[in-house]
Design an enzyme around this catalytic site. Structure first.
Site, PDB file in Angstrom:
ATOM      1  N   ARG A 109       4.231  -0.452  -4.771  1.00  0.00           N
ATOM      2  CA  ARG A 109       3.803  -0.884  -3.434  1.00  0.00           C
ATOM      3  C   ARG A 109       2.504  -1.686  -3.466  1.00  0.00           C
ATOM      4  NH1 ARG A 109       6.725   2.098   0.285  1.00  0.00           N
ATOM      5  NH2 ARG A 109       5.325   1.486   1.957  1.00  0.00           N
ATOM      6  N   TRP A 168      -2.331  -2.912  -1.621  1.00  0.00           N
ATOM      7  CA  TRP A 168      -1.936  -4.321  -1.643  1.00  0.00           C
ATOM      8  C   TRP A 168      -2.801  -4.961  -0.566  1.00  0.00           C
ATOM      9  CZ3 TRP A 168       0.158  -7.906   1.813  1.00  0.00           C
ATOM     10  CH2 TRP A 168       0.610  -9.097   1.219  1.00  0.00           C
ATOM     11  N   GLU A 185      17.602 -18.477  -5.763  1.00  0.00           N
ATOM     12  CA  GLU A 185      17.193 -17.213  -6.382  1.00  0.00           C
ATOM     13  C   GLU A 185      16.574 -17.466  -7.768  1.00  0.00           C
ATOM     14  OE1 GLU A 185      16.615 -14.386  -5.363  1.00  0.00           O
ATOM     15  OE2 GLU A 185      16.700 -13.065  -7.089  1.00  0.00           O
ATOM     16  N   LYS A 217      12.813 -16.356  -8.701  1.00  0.00           N
ATOM     17  CA  LYS A 217      12.506 -15.490  -9.853  1.00  0.00           C
ATOM     18  C   LYS A 217      11.453 -16.143 -10.730  1.00  0.00           C
ATOM     19  CE  LYS A 217      13.694 -12.710  -8.812  1.00  0.00           C
ATOM     20  NZ  LYS A 217      14.330 -12.015  -7.765  1.00  0.00           N
ATOM     21  N   CYS A 250       0.839  -1.186   0.000  1.00  0.00           N
ATOM     22  CA  CYS A 250       0.000   0.000   0.000  1.00  0.00           C
ATOM     23  C   CYS A 250       0.880   1.243   0.000  1.00  0.00           C
ATOM     24  CB  CYS A 250      -0.946   0.082   1.193  1.00  0.00           C
ATOM     25  SG  CYS A 250      -2.115  -1.256   1.287  1.00  0.00           S
ATOM     26  N   HIS A 269      17.617 -36.758  -1.152  1.00  0.00           N
ATOM     27  CA  HIS A 269      16.969 -36.873   0.159  1.00  0.00           C
ATOM     28  C   HIS A 269      15.488 -36.529   0.087  1.00  0.00           C
ATOM     29  CE1 HIS A 269      20.807 -37.601   2.053  1.00  0.00           C
ATOM     30  NE2 HIS A 269      21.309 -36.545   1.418  1.00  0.00           N
ATOM     31  N   GLU A 295       7.913 -16.309  -9.043  1.00  0.00           N
ATOM     32  CA  GLU A 295       7.189 -15.059  -8.793  1.00  0.00           C
ATOM     33  C   GLU A 295       6.668 -14.386 -10.061  1.00  0.00           C
ATOM     34  OE1 GLU A 295      11.034 -12.287  -7.629  1.00  0.00           O
ATOM     35  OE2 GLU A 295       9.120 -11.747  -6.790  1.00  0.00           O
ATOM     36  N   LYS A 334       6.364  -4.559  -4.220  1.00  0.00           N
ATOM     37  CA  LYS A 334       7.815  -4.376  -4.170  1.00  0.00           C
ATOM     38  C   LYS A 334       8.308  -4.125  -2.749  1.00  0.00           C
ATOM     39  CE  LYS A 334      11.757  -3.523  -6.413  1.00  0.00           C
ATOM     40  NZ  LYS A 334      12.360  -4.804  -6.809  1.00  0.00           N
ATOM     41  N   ASN A 349      -1.781   2.621   5.228  1.00  0.00           N
ATOM     42  CA  ASN A 349      -0.842   1.537   4.893  1.00  0.00           C
ATOM     43  C   ASN A 349      -0.478   0.869   6.200  1.00  0.00           C
ATOM     44  OD1 ASN A 349       1.318  -0.069   3.990  1.00  0.00           O
ATOM     45  ND2 ASN A 349       2.774   1.593   4.265  1.00  0.00           N
ATOM     46  N   GLY A 350      -0.612  -0.465   6.269  1.00  0.00           N
ATOM     47  CA  GLY A 350      -0.283  -1.182   7.508  1.00  0.00           C
ATOM     48  C   GLY A 350      -1.396  -2.147   7.873  1.00  0.00           C
TER      49      GLY A 350
HETATM   50  O1  M6R Z   1      13.175  -4.580  -0.099  1.00  0.00           O
HETATM   51  P1  M6R Z   1      13.672  -5.902   0.392  1.00  0.00           P
HETATM   52  O2  M6R Z   1      14.963  -6.298  -0.221  1.00  0.00           O
HETATM   53  O3  M6R Z   1      13.737  -5.961   1.893  1.00  0.00           O
HETATM   54  O4  M6R Z   1      12.578  -6.944  -0.064  1.00  0.00           O
HETATM   55  C1  M6R Z   1      12.669  -8.285   0.314  1.00  0.00           C
HETATM   56  C2  M6R Z   1      11.745  -9.162  -0.506  1.00  0.00           C
HETATM   57  O5  M6R Z   1      10.426  -8.774  -0.339  1.00  0.00           O
HETATM   58  C3  M6R Z   1      12.090  -9.125  -1.999  1.00  0.00           C
HETATM   59  O6  M6R Z   1      13.407  -9.487  -2.226  1.00  0.00           O
HETATM   60  C4  M6R Z   1      11.171 -10.074  -2.778  1.00  0.00           C
HETATM   61  O7  M6R Z   1      11.448 -11.386  -2.450  1.00  0.00           O
HETATM   62  C5  M6R Z   1      11.340  -9.824  -4.283  1.00  0.00           C
HETATM   63  N1  M6R Z   1      10.065  -9.754  -4.919  1.00  0.00           N
HETATM   64  C6  M6R Z   1      12.099 -10.895  -4.973  1.00  0.00           C
HETATM   65  O8  M6R Z   1      12.208 -10.681  -6.335  1.00  0.00           O
END
Ligand code: M6R
Length: 633
Positions: free
Chosen positions: A27, A85, A505, A509, A2, A528, A512, A628, A111-112
């Site tokens: 956001r 959000w 990672e 990627k 948000c 395992h 997401e 984000k 926001n919150g």
């Molecule tokens: O702003 P930050 O680096 O603290 O954010 C952490 C995660 O929310 C962020 O890395 C998230 O996993 C991304 N969408 C990954 O691409």
């Protein structure tokens, strides 16, 4: 999570607010809305589920002036806006903010998360208030309206209401009974007040979740602290604490240029940001690693800060790296690198887990909080907890003006530049580069590694940007792989050693942005459990690098192949001819020293995720359900 905006000044509020919300779209994009007081002092509200564009499409033509809404017509205007959000209640028009009270006198954006919203809601319903939405936020606006029935001083109403709230909030509130005042309050969610002037010399104030939504108008900012409330009027900004005691506002002038959000000809921000990585690494090294014979300069602000930090580094007994998502994965690369080079224990913790146990932390620990945004709620809480326990905290962030940067003992900016795409790419490489510099500096200061080894690493690190460019020039094979494997239901990523976090990672990627189920494992863990999933439908993407685990990884790939999995190799060394039949596809990338290889191996995985999502027609930059900046826990 948000984003909120508030405006008080002489410009048309709606176009200006919508323009500011555009900078906050990272956001959230579940809904957007604006509320303002019109010329007859009536509260007007427009809101729409989905992206900001949907709100723009329902605004009457008179409110759709493009740009800054730079029309100063003499009268003073006030308005608020929100980008959502969703946490409480579905992403629909009714749950969209701004919310108004039953008498339509007060409008609020939030926001919150209000944790005691349910109790408040029940209490207010018993007192005759009718709720329309499923949100936690509506309880706050109904509470304000309830309290304002017997209290003419709206500032007191706001203070009384905040006293009853539990949880996290950044709020903007307007009331038709008090049309000349904008209220803003912050507790565990960011909020900044821009103090500016329009072209006619009228004062104007923009309150937003992030300075990026303000700097087009002014670079004079007041960063509200937790537990502070601002009463904003044409006369200025009055800041008080929750008891109502006045606090002297501190106006900071920041040097940030208005941030241009521009795809520069790329189809998506994500692709642009992937292609920026050679320069991001150059930037990150610039001024810090000049040449192989010079010591590393870490913080880049003042010699005194550097000296104090260096003293701190001499005494530490352990490093604890804390982050979430991609920042966590970058921290894992740092663990492998620093532990090997410095021979000091390095632990990596997911911030959300760290904060809710009683972690063993003391004044011999250096805690490194990693966060692109510098606002992630769990990481911020971990930072505060670590400082309470006596540890010194270094924040590695892409936002020098963030709450984490303000609260940490030391800040190392990662210098990735604005990252717009929700999927983090260039901030990962920037964070990893920063951790490499920290590891090298520590090893130098503590004389923990042979100087020749350190020089070799420094020399190789300086060559990384050009090698990333080589990877970026060879994307055709990755595009073909995206078409070939794009319909897979599950994908496994395997790697070992310092590239194990790269596998995690790569999987993060892919899932997401393409919504394909993907997991990253150490190649050794395959047998395992996960090997049971393998069949001829599952691509197994392996990261192979020249070094101690190359042969081990080849064995792991053969185990997968024996279960008919479709093996793909991303390798920085030629795969022997007799082993090549293990793989359906092989992509060769430039070689470099093993500890530094994540800076290269990550790039094809980012590109593969991008091309797969693009092939599937997904919303690459704004994937569903994500935001984000995650400012709720
Ligand atoms: O702003 P930050 O680096 O603290 O954010 C952490 C995660 O929310 C962020 O890395 C998230 O996993 C991304 N969408 C990954 O691409």
């Amino acid at each position: 999570m948000c984003g909120i905006v508030g405006y008080l000044g002489h410009k048309s509020p709606v176009p200006l607010i919508v323009d500011s919300l555009r900078h906050l779209e990272y956001r959230g994009y579940d809904s957007a809305g604006v509320a303002y007081l019109d010329n007859e002092n009536l509260l007007q509200v427009y809101k729409a589920s989905g992206k900001l564009m949907n709100l723009e499409n329902i605004l009457p033509a008179s409110l759709q002036i493009r740009g800054n809404g730079n029309v100063s017509n003499g009268a003073q205007h006030i308005g608020i806006g929100h980008i959502r959000w969703a946490t409480h209640g579905a992403a629909n028009d009714v749950n969209a903010h701004p919310h108004t009270g039953s008498r339509n006198e007060i409008a609020l954006v939030h926001n919150g998360i209000i944790e005691n919203f349910y109790e408040l809601r029940q209490e207010l319903q018993c007192k005759g208030h009718t709720f329309l939405s499923e949100t936690d936020t509506e309880s706050v606006v109904q509470l304000l309206e309830h309290l304002s029935q017997d209290e003419p001083d709206f500032c007191k109403v706001v203070l009384k209401a905040l006293d009853k709230l539990q949880g996290a909030y950044a709020l903007n509130v307007i009331s038709k009974k008090h049309p000349n005042k904008l209220y803003a309050a912050r507790n565990q969610a960011p909020l900044v007040i821009g103090v500016g002037q329009d072209a006619n010399g009228h004062p104007e104030y923009i309150v937003a979740s992030d300075a990026v939504a303000i700097v087009q108008h002014t670079n004079r900012l007041i960063y509200l602290k937790d537990g502070e409330i601002a009463e904003i009027s044409e006369q200025g900004v009055r800041i008080m604490n929750l008891k109502g005691d006045l606090v002297e506002p501190v106006i900071e002038t920041i040097s940030t240029d208005p941030l241009t959000i521009d795809k520069k000809g790329y189809k998506h921000f994500m692709l642009k940001e992937i292609y920026e990585q050679p320069d991001v690494v150059r930037n990150s090294l610039s001024g810090r690693l000049q040449s192989v014979h010079q010591p590393i300069w870490l913080l880049g602000n003042t010699p005194q800060a550097e000296e104090t930090f260096n003293r701190e580094l001499q005494d530490i007994g352990r490093i604890v790296i804390i982050g979430c998502g991609t920042s966590y994965n970058a921290g894992m690369v740092g663990k492998y690198f620093i532990e090997e080079l410095v021979q000091i224990p390095v632990e990596v913790e997911a911030a959300g887990e760290f904060r809710y146990r009683n972690p063993f932390i003391n004044n011999k620990d250096l805690v490194i909080t990693m966060s692109q945004s510098g606002e992630t709620a769990d990481t911020l809480a971990a930072l505060r907890l670590s400082r309470q326990k006596g540890a010194k905290v270094l924040t590695l962030t892409n936002r020098e003006d963030s709450t984490m940067a303000r609260e940490a003992d030391f800040v190392m900016p990662v210098r990735a530049g604005v990252e717009v795409s929700v999927a983090a790419t260039k901030s990962f490489t920037a964070q990893v580069t920063a951790l490499y510099l920290l590891g090298l500096a520590l090893a130098e200061k503590r004389k923990a590694s042979h100087p020749e080894q350190l020089e070799a690493l420094k020399s190789d690190l300086l060559k990384i940007p050009a090698r990333i460019e080589t990877v970026l020039h060879n994307t055709e094979p990755l595009q073909a792989m995206a078409r070939k494997y794009g319909h897979a239901r599950d994908v496994l990523f395997i790697a070992r050693g310092v590239n194990f976090p790269v596998a995690m990672e790569g999987a993060l990627k892919l899932k997401e942005i393409s919504y394909i189920h993907a997991e990253g494992y150490s190649g050794s863990e395959l047998k395992h459990g996960p090997i049971a999933m393998l069949d001829s439908n599952i691509p197994v993407i392996s990261v192979l690098t020249k070094g101690p685990v190359f042969e081990k990884m080849i064995s792991n790939c053969q185990e997968a192949k024996a279960r008919e999995a479709r093996c793909i190799a991303i390798s920085n060394t030629p795969i022997p001819k007799e082993l090549q039949t293990t793989f359906e596809d092989i992509l060769e990338i430039p070689e470099c020293m093993e500890p530094l290889s994540p800076l290269l191996t990550t790039i094809p995985l980012q590109l593969l995720a991008y091309y797969m999502a693009e092939f599937l027609g997904k919303d690459v930059d704004q994937p569903r359900n994500l935001a984000k900046s995650v400012t709720v826990e």
